[in-house]
Design a protein around this motif. Structure first.
Motif, mmCIF file in Angstrom:
data_model
loop_
_atom_site.group_PDB
_atom_site.id
_atom_site.type_symbol
_atom_site.label_atom_id
_atom_site.label_comp_id
_atom_site.label_asym_id
_atom_site.label_seq_id
_atom_site.Cartn_x
_atom_site.Cartn_y
_atom_site.Cartn_z
ATOM 1 N N ALA A 22 9.085 4.668 -4.838
ATOM 2 C CA ALA A 22 9.509 3.587 -5.729
ATOM 3 C C ALA A 22 8.307 2.818 -6.278
ATOM 4 C CB ALA A 22 10.441 2.629 -4.992
ATOM 5 N N MET A 23 7.260 2.706 -5.476
ATOM 6 C CA MET A 23 6.082 1.942 -5.898
ATOM 7 C C MET A 23 5.197 2.720 -6.862
ATOM 8 S SD MET A 23 4.736 -0.354 -2.724
ATOM 9 C CE MET A 23 5.047 0.645 -1.294
ATOM 10 N N LYS A 24 5.184 4.047 -6.713
ATOM 11 C CA LYS A 24 4.290 4.836 -7.572
ATOM 12 C C LYS A 24 4.916 6.197 -7.822
ATOM 13 C CE LYS A 24 -0.431 6.521 -7.979
ATOM 14 N NZ LYS A 24 -0.831 5.879 -9.225
ATOM 15 N N GLN A 25 4.961 6.573 -9.082
ATOM 16 C CA GLN A 25 5.452 7.910 -9.422
ATOM 17 C C GLN A 25 4.327 8.907 -9.191
ATOM 18 O OE1 GLN A 25 7.145 7.988 -13.343
ATOM 19 N NE2 GLN A 25 9.071 7.178 -12.584
ATOM 20 N N HIS A 26 4.568 9.795 -8.230
ATOM 21 C CA HIS A 26 3.574 10.806 -7.891
ATOM 22 C C HIS A 26 4.336 12.022 -7.386
ATOM 23 C CE1 HIS A 26 0.229 12.789 -5.897
ATOM 24 N NE2 HIS A 26 -0.586 11.973 -6.548
ATOM 25 N N ALA A 27 3.942 13.201 -7.811
ATOM 26 C CA ALA A 27 4.661 14.420 -7.441
ATOM 27 C C ALA A 27 4.733 14.607 -5.926
ATOM 28 C CB ALA A 27 4.014 15.635 -8.096
ATOM 29 N N ASP A 28 3.644 14.353 -5.216
ATOM 30 C CA ASP A 28 3.651 14.513 -3.752
ATOM 31 C C ASP A 28 4.655 13.567 -3.098
ATOM 32 O OD1 ASP A 28 1.681 16.435 -3.928
ATOM 33 O OD2 ASP A 28 0.059 15.095 -3.308
ATOM 34 N N TYR A 29 4.750 12.352 -3.628
ATOM 35 C CA TYR A 29 5.676 11.370 -3.073
ATOM 36 C C TYR A 29 7.115 11.847 -3.277
ATOM 37 C CZ TYR A 29 1.799 7.933 -2.988
ATOM 38 O OH TYR A 29 0.635 7.255 -2.758
ATOM 39 N N ALA A 30 7.408 12.291 -4.498
ATOM 40 C CA ALA A 30 8.761 12.751 -4.819
ATOM 41 C C ALA A 30 9.129 13.986 -3.998
ATOM 42 C CB ALA A 30 8.867 13.051 -6.313
ATOM 43 N N GLU A 32 13.297 7.835 10.436
ATOM 44 C CA GLU A 32 12.255 6.807 10.391
ATOM 45 C C GLU A 32 11.326 7.022 9.192
ATOM 46 O OE1 GLU A 32 10.329 5.800 14.269
ATOM 47 O OE2 GLU A 32 11.674 7.395 14.989
ATOM 48 N N ALA A 33 11.143 8.268 8.803
ATOM 49 C CA ALA A 33 10.263 8.588 7.676
ATOM 50 C C ALA A 33 10.857 8.161 6.343
ATOM 51 C CB ALA A 33 9.976 10.090 7.645
ATOM 52 N N LEU A 34 12.160 8.289 6.225
ATOM 53 C CA LEU A 34 12.834 8.095 4.942
ATOM 54 C C LEU A 34 12.530 6.754 4.263
ATOM 55 C CD1 LEU A 34 14.657 9.517 2.931
ATOM 56 C CD2 LEU A 34 16.627 8.567 4.160
ATOM 57 N N PRO A 35 12.626 5.611 4.944
ATOM 58 C CA PRO A 35 12.348 4.351 4.227
ATOM 59 C C PRO A 35 10.920 4.258 3.695
ATOM 60 C CG PRO A 35 13.223 3.910 6.435
ATOM 61 C CD PRO A 35 13.064 5.382 6.315
ATOM 62 N N HIS A 36 9.969 4.787 4.439
ATOM 63 C CA HIS A 36 8.571 4.741 3.985
ATOM 64 C C HIS A 36 8.370 5.660 2.778
ATOM 65 C CE1 HIS A 36 7.243 2.188 7.221
ATOM 66 N NE2 HIS A 36 7.966 2.931 8.042
ATOM 67 N N LEU A 37 8.988 6.824 2.818
ATOM 68 C CA LEU A 37 8.867 7.744 1.685
ATOM 69 C C LEU A 37 9.570 7.190 0.457
ATOM 70 C CD1 LEU A 37 9.360 11.115 3.585
ATOM 71 C CD2 LEU A 37 7.219 10.147 2.726
ATOM 72 N N ASP A 97 0.849 -1.196 0.000
ATOM 73 C CA ASP A 97 0.000 0.000 0.000
ATOM 74 C C ASP A 97 0.885 1.247 0.000
ATOM 75 O OD1 ASP A 97 -1.709 2.142 0.549
ATOM 76 O OD2 ASP A 97 -2.929 1.007 1.971
ATOM 77 N N HIS A 98 1.171 1.742 -1.201
ATOM 78 C CA HIS A 98 2.078 2.883 -1.348
ATOM 79 C C HIS A 98 1.553 4.124 -0.641
ATOM 80 C CE1 HIS A 98 -0.458 4.710 -4.490
ATOM 81 N NE2 HIS A 98 -0.638 3.454 -4.906
#
Length: 126
Positions: free
Chosen positions: A99-107, A89-94, A70-71
């Motif tokens: 990596a799972m979905k290209q999305h501007a908010d994620y990047a 702690e946030a970094l691995p989840h982000l 669940d990205h």
């Protein structure tokens, strides 16, 4: 208790800018329907939007444990940890969400946390 009607009301409250009201309605629904991911995610978002970061983290960890693919849950968990100042702690989840979905908010979230860690800890360039 009409769970469906309460869920509809909670969604309305959330979308109307009342995350506290939404959370109050969603808590008993999650208790009654612990495997309902949609309700749990809305509760996590209500907690996040009302700065109840511990509650958001608890719900989101439950979601990613149940469904590691669940990205969006990974992204919101990363954002919750970022907002709490827990950047490492946030970094691995982000990273996983991006990596799972290209999305501007994620990047953007990933870049923001990497930048913060890069400025605060030059060894955190892995």
């Amino acid at each position: 208790m009409d769970l469906l009607e309460d869920y509809r009301k909670a969604t309305f409250y959330f979308e109307s800018g009342d995350p506290l009201g939404a959370a109050r309605l969603l808590e008993p629904i999650v208790e009654a329907e612990p495997h309902n991911s949609a309700v749990r995610l809305l509760l996590a978002r209500a907690y996040f939007n009302s700065a109840q970061l511990s509650g958001a983290e608890t719900q989101l960890r439950e979601l990613v444990e149940h469904d590691p693919s669940d990205h969006y849950a990974h992204h919101v968990l990363g954002r919750t940890l970022e907002r709490a100042g827990r950047f490492r702690e946030a970094l691995p989840h982000l990273r996983l969400a991006a990596a799972m979905k290209q999305h501007a908010d994620y990047a953007e979230a990933l870049h923001r946390v990497e930048e913060w860690l890069g400025k605060s800890d030059p060894l955190e360039k892995s």
